[in-house]
Scaffold this active site. Sequence first.
Site, short mmCIF file in Angstrom:
data_model
loop_
_atom_site.label_atom_id
_atom_site.label_comp_id
_atom_site.label_asym_id
_atom_site.label_seq_id
_atom_site.Cartn_x
_atom_site.Cartn_y
_atom_site.Cartn_z
N SER A 139 8.43 -2.20 -5.66
CA SER A 139 8.35 -3.65 -5.71
C SER A 139 8.71 -4.14 -7.12
CB SER A 139 6.95 -4.11 -5.26
OG SER A 139 6.94 -5.47 -4.93
N ASP A 265 11.35 -6.82 5.50
CA ASP A 265 10.40 -6.98 4.40
C ASP A 265 10.10 -8.48 4.23
OD1 ASP A 265 9.08 -7.19 1.95
OD2 ASP A 265 10.34 -5.71 0.95
N HIS A 291 7.11 -4.32 3.70
CA HIS A 291 7.13 -4.23 2.24
C HIS A 291 6.27 -3.04 1.82
CE1 HIS A 291 7.71 -5.74 -1.83
NE2 HIS A 291 6.42 -5.46 -2.06
#
Length: 318
Positions: A139, A265, A291
């Site tokens: 991320s 996502d 995600h």
Amino acid sequence: MKYTAPFWLPSGHLQTIYPAIAISKPAVRFRRERWDTPDGDFIDIDFVDGQPDQPLVVLFHGLEGSSDSHYARALMADVQARGWSGAVPHFRGCSGEANRAPRFYHSGDAAEIDWIVRRLHARRQAASARGKFYATGVSLGGNALLRWLGESQHQAEFVDAACAVSAPLDLAQGGVSLSSGFNMIYTRMFLQTLKPKCVAKLQQFPGLFDLDALHAARDLYAFDNIVTAPLHGYHDTDDYWNRASAKHVLGDITVPTLVLNAKNDPFLPGRHLPQRASSRVVLDYPEQGGHVGFAVGGPPGRINWLPSKLIHFLEQHG
């Protein structure tokens, strides 16, 4: 290794939330070190100590993550089981103790990545460790790692291979996605921990930013405008989201690198995923996964597919 989502997790939201909160995390034996930074601050790094002739895998965590995040524990458990070494550096203020400097961390923090990976690599060399040196990021940490790889180009080639998972490659489009509808649940989750850190930071540095504006912030655009952008050298949120996005440097990366993003996502919809990168970059965009989810198996599910995917790529390309 192709990813297939379990039938009982039919949406991007379920594939994101369930692995993070409902699948048990493997145990990992970490050893913590505190490093003083060049600007008078500190970072804490959690280590897995393996054999010196085996690889080292560095993992940069996501927004408000840590070595205890489900993806960090999953990867480091796999690393530990192989006799490899691992390192999970905590971004400023993410290790359980407030940092000292009038700053935090951000998606474009290539300078911080540079300092950490170079120090880790130098220590390996000093110890005559012969194993490969791998870098991974998830991320926000994935975006920052990609920024460093692209900005450093050939100077980053002491890293044998790299992986970025669910990186917000286009921060502006990701910000739009997280600012409406069900996705606000993720925004509220982030602000729930970010705001108290900022209130504490104002006690350290009165007047650093506007407290009333901070309390009024309801999305990441407002938060970044008040805190992240001005504290880290950006004019405003738009400037930060544009200049820090990894999509701009994918064509400059010279280290073998996997960019893994699910098209469903919630943090960055598939239609905004970049389609061009350097020949050293593999863009892998499975239809499903959420995600940083990528759960597999029947209920209650497992989170071991992602570590296997990353280690397979590192071994094949490093």
